[in-house]
Motif scaffolding. Structure first.
Motif, PDB file in Angstrom:
ATOM      1  N   LYS A  29       0.812  -1.214   0.000  1.00  0.00           N
ATOM      2  CA  LYS A  29       0.000   0.000   0.000  1.00  0.00           C
ATOM      3  C   LYS A  29       0.849   1.270   0.000  1.00  0.00           C
ATOM      4  O   LYS A  29       0.304   2.366  -0.027  1.00  0.00           O
ATOM      5  CB  LYS A  29      -0.933  -0.009   1.203  1.00  0.00           C
ATOM      6  CG  LYS A  29      -0.213  -0.028   2.532  1.00  0.00           C
ATOM      7  CD  LYS A  29      -1.221  -0.090   3.664  1.00  0.00           C
ATOM      8  CE  LYS A  29      -0.508   0.041   4.986  1.00  0.00           C
ATOM      9  NZ  LYS A  29      -1.401  -0.198   6.128  1.00  0.00           N
ATOM     10  N   TYR A  36       3.985   4.780 -10.688  1.00  0.00           N
ATOM     11  CA  TYR A  36       3.082   5.016 -11.821  1.00  0.00           C
ATOM     12  C   TYR A  36       3.742   4.600 -13.135  1.00  0.00           C
ATOM     13  O   TYR A  36       3.069   4.399 -14.135  1.00  0.00           O
ATOM     14  CB  TYR A  36       2.738   6.498 -11.954  1.00  0.00           C
ATOM     15  CG  TYR A  36       1.818   7.040 -10.897  1.00  0.00           C
ATOM     16  CD1 TYR A  36       0.531   6.552 -10.766  1.00  0.00           C
ATOM     17  CD2 TYR A  36       2.226   8.068 -10.055  1.00  0.00           C
ATOM     18  CE1 TYR A  36      -0.322   7.066  -9.798  1.00  0.00           C
ATOM     19  CE2 TYR A  36       1.391   8.587  -9.095  1.00  0.00           C
ATOM     20  CZ  TYR A  36       0.114   8.079  -8.964  1.00  0.00           C
ATOM     21  OH  TYR A  36      -0.719   8.589  -8.026  1.00  0.00           O
ATOM     22  N   PHE A 236      -5.196  -4.881  -5.937  1.00  0.00           N
ATOM     23  CA  PHE A 236      -4.830  -3.963  -7.014  1.00  0.00           C
ATOM     24  C   PHE A 236      -6.054  -3.214  -7.508  1.00  0.00           C
ATOM     25  O   PHE A 236      -6.024  -1.996  -7.706  1.00  0.00           O
ATOM     26  CB  PHE A 236      -4.187  -4.736  -8.170  1.00  0.00           C
ATOM     27  CG  PHE A 236      -3.617  -3.842  -9.216  1.00  0.00           C
ATOM     28  CD1 PHE A 236      -2.333  -3.335  -9.085  1.00  0.00           C
ATOM     29  CD2 PHE A 236      -4.376  -3.474 -10.319  1.00  0.00           C
ATOM     30  CE1 PHE A 236      -1.816  -2.476 -10.044  1.00  0.00           C
ATOM     31  CE2 PHE A 236      -3.861  -2.609 -11.277  1.00  0.00           C
ATOM     32  CZ  PHE A 236      -2.582  -2.111 -11.132  1.00  0.00           C
ATOM     33  N   TYR A 239      -8.028  -0.253  -5.721  1.00  0.00           N
ATOM     34  CA  TYR A 239      -7.167   0.818  -5.190  1.00  0.00           C
ATOM     35  C   TYR A 239      -6.165   1.338  -6.215  1.00  0.00           C
ATOM     36  O   TYR A 239      -6.062   2.542  -6.443  1.00  0.00           O
ATOM     37  CB  TYR A 239      -6.445   0.339  -3.929  1.00  0.00           C
ATOM     38  CG  TYR A 239      -7.432   0.068  -2.829  1.00  0.00           C
ATOM     39  CD1 TYR A 239      -8.075   1.130  -2.211  1.00  0.00           C
ATOM     40  CD2 TYR A 239      -7.771  -1.228  -2.462  1.00  0.00           C
ATOM     41  CE1 TYR A 239      -9.020   0.908  -1.227  1.00  0.00           C
ATOM     42  CE2 TYR A 239      -8.710  -1.461  -1.480  1.00  0.00           C
ATOM     43  CZ  TYR A 239      -9.331  -0.389  -0.872  1.00  0.00           C
ATOM     44  OH  TYR A 239     -10.269  -0.610   0.081  1.00  0.00           O
ATOM     45  N   TYR A 240      -5.404   0.415  -6.810  1.00  0.00           N
ATOM     46  CA  TYR A 240      -4.397   0.925  -7.734  1.00  0.00           C
ATOM     47  C   TYR A 240      -4.959   1.232  -9.114  1.00  0.00           C
ATOM     48  O   TYR A 240      -4.367   2.005  -9.850  1.00  0.00           O
ATOM     49  CB  TYR A 240      -3.185  -0.019  -7.804  1.00  0.00           C
ATOM     50  CG  TYR A 240      -2.278   0.239  -6.633  1.00  0.00           C
ATOM     51  CD1 TYR A 240      -1.638   1.475  -6.519  1.00  0.00           C
ATOM     52  CD2 TYR A 240      -2.116  -0.686  -5.620  1.00  0.00           C
ATOM     53  CE1 TYR A 240      -0.840   1.759  -5.425  1.00  0.00           C
ATOM     54  CE2 TYR A 240      -1.321  -0.409  -4.519  1.00  0.00           C
ATOM     55  CZ  TYR A 240      -0.683   0.819  -4.425  1.00  0.00           C
ATOM     56  OH  TYR A 240       0.092   1.110  -3.348  1.00  0.00           O
ATOM     57  N   LYS A 243      -5.902   4.792  -8.639  1.00  0.00           N
ATOM     58  CA  LYS A 243      -4.703   5.616  -8.482  1.00  0.00           C
ATOM     59  C   LYS A 243      -3.991   5.782  -9.831  1.00  0.00           C
ATOM     60  O   LYS A 243      -3.553   6.878 -10.189  1.00  0.00           O
ATOM     61  CB  LYS A 243      -3.766   4.976  -7.463  1.00  0.00           C
ATOM     62  CG  LYS A 243      -2.732   5.945  -6.945  1.00  0.00           C
ATOM     63  CD  LYS A 243      -1.860   5.370  -5.845  1.00  0.00           C
ATOM     64  CE  LYS A 243      -0.796   6.410  -5.476  1.00  0.00           C
ATOM     65  NZ  LYS A 243       0.348   5.829  -4.789  1.00  0.00           N
ATOM     66  N   ASP A 244      -3.894   4.691 -10.583  1.00  0.00           N
ATOM     67  CA  ASP A 244      -3.217   4.772 -11.879  1.00  0.00           C
ATOM     68  C   ASP A 244      -3.984   5.658 -12.868  1.00  0.00           C
ATOM     69  O   ASP A 244      -3.379   6.294 -13.728  1.00  0.00           O
ATOM     70  CB  ASP A 244      -3.013   3.369 -12.465  1.00  0.00           C
ATOM     71  CG  ASP A 244      -1.836   2.640 -11.809  1.00  0.00           C
ATOM     72  OD1 ASP A 244      -1.085   3.314 -11.074  1.00  0.00           O
ATOM     73  OD2 ASP A 244      -1.671   1.430 -12.022  1.00  0.00           O
TER      74      ASP A 244
ATOM     75  N   LYS B 225      -9.727   8.849  -6.370  1.00  0.00           N
ATOM     76  CA  LYS B 225      -8.696   8.076  -5.686  1.00  0.00           C
ATOM     77  C   LYS B 225      -8.763   8.319  -4.183  1.00  0.00           C
ATOM     78  O   LYS B 225      -8.691   7.391  -3.376  1.00  0.00           O
ATOM     79  CB  LYS B 225      -7.329   8.474  -6.246  1.00  0.00           C
ATOM     80  CG  LYS B 225      -6.172   7.667  -5.711  1.00  0.00           C
ATOM     81  CD  LYS B 225      -5.307   8.491  -4.799  1.00  0.00           C
ATOM     82  CE  LYS B 225      -4.456   7.600  -3.913  1.00  0.00           C
ATOM     83  NZ  LYS B 225      -3.807   8.345  -2.851  1.00  0.00           N
ATOM     84  N   TRP B 229      -9.398   5.553  -1.342  1.00  0.00           N
ATOM     85  CA  TRP B 229      -8.287   5.232  -0.444  1.00  0.00           C
ATOM     86  C   TRP B 229      -8.559   5.597   1.005  1.00  0.00           C
ATOM     87  O   TRP B 229      -7.741   5.312   1.868  1.00  0.00           O
ATOM     88  CB  TRP B 229      -7.004   5.924  -0.925  1.00  0.00           C
ATOM     89  CG  TRP B 229      -6.337   5.125  -2.009  1.00  0.00           C
ATOM     90  CD1 TRP B 229      -6.835   4.857  -3.236  1.00  0.00           C
ATOM     91  CD2 TRP B 229      -5.060   4.482  -1.948  1.00  0.00           C
ATOM     92  NE1 TRP B 229      -5.960   4.093  -3.949  1.00  0.00           N
ATOM     93  CE2 TRP B 229      -4.856   3.848  -3.194  1.00  0.00           C
ATOM     94  CE3 TRP B 229      -4.070   4.388  -0.975  1.00  0.00           C
ATOM     95  CZ2 TRP B 229      -3.701   3.124  -3.476  1.00  0.00           C
ATOM     96  CZ3 TRP B 229      -2.921   3.665  -1.260  1.00  0.00           C
ATOM     97  CH2 TRP B 229      -2.742   3.035  -2.501  1.00  0.00           C
TER      98      TRP B 229
END
Ligand code: HEM
Lengths: 402, 241
Positions: A29, A36, A236, A239-240, A243-244, B225, B229
């Motif tokens: 995390k 990125y 993933f 969350y990611y 974010k990505d 995000k 999060w």
């Protein structure tokens, strides 16, 4: 709809794949902005494929027409300028990402066990990308393209035994011309590109086998909770993925700013000598490679003897492959290795200094920089096994820091 | 690693890149005045170019009709002020009055196509080059150039620049003031810069919208995000599965 899903999943492991690689793939995390770069590289490669395809629809791979056909794209094809700038500037920006991506791996010891293979596959992609960039570089057949083609094929020619035959094979004859452009296009757009695509696929499979490292260099799989998931891991997806998506937004903003306001980046992303047509009669005063290959070119020049220079250059390209075994420290991340961190910073500065000096004309006043730079670069790898044994390390925490 | 150190790493990397970008420019070339590049200047430059340079130079990549679509010139004005009365075609690239063969006979070599000249040589070089001619009786044309010794091109701007000796002494003043001379050269350079990349006005017009859209997208993505999060940062045990 549910029925269709069942129908599909009986015949194709879609749900399984999603689970394995997204919803139940656990990533640390504590990723920072350097994490990125992987997803952005994927995005950029896909964009190169699309813009490259569109360019190919108008490009003519022949000696007399190649330059004009590219100018036809720039002047006469609707949105042609956008497509070409995306493709050309995309290359430089991919190398910016690659250097951040590789630098990240070095900073956090991501090449160490159990990620040696991931590192080797990744570094192979980097070398393949250099080849891909060179092949593409010759295609617009500006004068720089022509002479770059000459220089590189003459390096091939200098290889022992197979050199001359290989050079003829690469050029499709004795000189650079239509045959060269035709085979370079076929390689650039088909064979070489798909080898890179396959290597990226393997890279990601290898990554998912071992899981991501993180800025603390802690193996999250070694600390699992009652539910069997790493306590410092998060799925993933979502969350990611969210974010990505943010990373993509910021990156595309930078990309668009380059395309709309500085598409040649003052002659760095698109060099001046590419704007006059290829001409065997007009040799260029200095044929320098684009900035992303320039560090190796500077090392080639650091030794005045041609064979010696080629040896040093090849050594410089190959050394990073051995990084997983050159580093003997018990600690991975440079966060807990002050000496190693200083070495990495010095290496980064050296690398970009070499890039700068590689773009300069071959004057004696730059020899010292070229040689000093080459010595630091090679020295980093040769001294690492010794330094990493005794260098002081700080205590690595149990859990990732955020 | 502390935040400061992290950004230190980034700063060094960026500085390294910048070092690559900013190339040593030890030369003493002149620069056109800031703000010289805009549509009216390019239009003025196109007309000056047609009158003084098109005799010899082609701009083959640029079709005349682009002057209408990119710059908003009228077809009538293009036909009257830019196209030469030598059968130039509105839909084709800008061609010189003189044929290559004639030019070769006169100057010993054909005058180059100027389509990409600004990108190949740079704005500052061409701006300076056009102002660096001096009188040299030893040359066949009577002209030489500080930036391009033994140049084959005569000083076609002599009516504006006058005649200047090698040491800078004015042998015969130009018909216009030096300020007007510089201005006109800057206009011609503006035209050549546009000709080397006619997408420039479209790019600059679309740029703000594209960037605005992408910044808005990034802001929304950032907010999304942050929402997702929240549970990672607040309460790790309650995260979504
Ligand atoms: C076009 C080329 C490449 C693509 C598309 C790509 C893609 C990715 C992706 C998606 C990830 C996971 C996300 C991330 O950690 O950023 C990753 C991780 C990684 N890549 Fe690459 N990569 C490329 C080139 C390279 C190169 C050239 C190297 C090394 C020389 C490399 C080494 C690694 C390593 C070591 C990791 C794991 C990093 C960690 O977990 O700390 N990759 N790559």
């Amino acid at each position: 709809m549910a029925n269709f899903g069942d129908w599909l999943n009986k015949r194709f492991p879609l749900r399984e794949l999603m689970r394995e690689h997204l919803t139940e793939y656990f990533a640390p995390k504590n990723f920072n902005f350097l994490y990125y770069t992987g997803s952005l590289l994927l995005l950029m490669i896909v964009m190169q494929f699309i813009t490259g395809f569109l360019l190919m629809a108008h490009y003519v791979p022949t000696g007399p027409e190649a330059f004009n056909s590219v100018q036809g794209i720039m002047y006469d094809t609707r949105w042609g300028w956008l497509i070409r700038y995306m493709h050309v500037d995309g290359v430089s920006l991919i190398f910016v990402l690659l250097y951040l991506h590789i630098g990240r791996g070095m900073l956090y010891g991501s090449y160490r066990k159990p990620r040696e293979l991931l590192w080797i596959v990744g570094y192979t992609i980097y070398i393949l990308m250099m080849g891909e960039a060179f092949l593409g570089y010759v295609l617009p057949f500006g004068n720089l393209s022509y002479w770059a083609g000459q220089v590189i094929t003459s390096i091939i020619q200098a290889l022992p035994a197979v050199g001359p035959a290989l050079a003829v094979l690469a050029r499709g004859g004795a000189g650079i011309g239509t045959a060269t452009l035709e085979r370079f296009l076929a390689l650039h757009a088909v064979l070489w590109f798909w080898i890179i695509a396959a290597a990226i696929f393997i890279h990601i499979l290898a990554l998912h086998q071992v899981g991501s490292n993180n800025p603390d260099g802690i193996e999250i799989k070694e600390n699992k909770g009652a539910d069997g998931h790493p306590v410092d891991g998060i799925p993933f997806h979502p969350y990611y993925t969210v974010k990505d998506i943010f990373g993509v937004g910021v990156w595309l903003t930078i990309f668009a700013a380059v395309i709309f306001y500085a598409p040649t980046m003052h002659g760095v992303f698109l060099e001046r000598t590419t704007f006059s047509p290829a001409n065997p009669m007009v040799s260029l005063p200095d044929v320098t490679p684009p900035w992303y290959l320039a560090p190796f070119y500077a090392m080639l020049r650091a030794i005045p003897n041609k064979d010696g220079g080629i040896f040093l250059m090849i050594l410089a390209v190959v050394l990073p492959f051995f990084l997983p075994w050159l580093d003997r420290s018990p600690v991975k991340s440079s966060r807990y290795r002050p000496v190693y961190r200083a070495m990495i910073l010095l290496l980064a500065v050296t690398f970009f200094t070499l890039a700068w000096v590689g773009e300069q004309p071959p004057l004696p006043k730059y020899f010292l920089l070229e040689r000093g730079g080459a010595a630091i670069y090679v020295g980093f790898y040769l001294l690492l096994p010794i330094i990493s044994r005794w260098e002081p390390t700080r205590k690595v925490p149990e859990r990732v820091t955020s | 690693m502390s935040m400061i150190k992290k950004w230190g790493v980034l700063a060094v990397l960026v500085a390294g890149m910048a070092g690559v970008t900013v190339r040593a420019n030890a030369d003493t070339l002149l620069s056109p005045p800031s703000g010289y590049f805009n549509k009216p200047a390019v239009i003025a430059g196109a007309k000056l170019f047609a009158k003084h340079c098109s005799t010899c130079h082609a701009v083959s990549s640029l079709r005349y009709e682009r002057l209408a679509s990119d710059l908003g010139m009228s077809k009538a004005s293009i036909e009257k002020d830019v196209m030469l009365p030598n059968g130039a075609n509105y839909r084709m690239g800008m061609e010189p009055a003189m044929t290559q063969a004639e030019a070769k006979k006169w100057f010993g070599l054909p005058p180059p196509d100027l389509s990409h000249m600004v990108r190949a040589l740079g704005v500052r070089f061409i701006y300076s080059y056009l102002q660096s001619f001096y009188w040299d009786p030893n040359r066949p044309s009577g002209w030489n150039n500080h930036l391009f010794p033994k140049v084959a091109m005569p000083n076609v701007l002599q009516p504006w620049s006058g005649i200047v000796a090698k040491n800078g002494q004015v042998m015969q003043p130009g018909r216009v003031t030096p300020a007007v001379f510089h201005q006109r050269v800057a206009d011609i350079v503006a035209f050549l810069r546009y000709a080397s990349d006619p997408s420039v006005f479209i790019r600059h017009k679309l740029g703000p919208y594209v960037l605005g859209l992408l910044v808005a997208f990034s802001l929304i993505a950032y907010w999304l995000k942050k929402e997702y999060w929240k549970d990672v940062h607040d309460n790790p045990s309650k995260r979504k599965k």
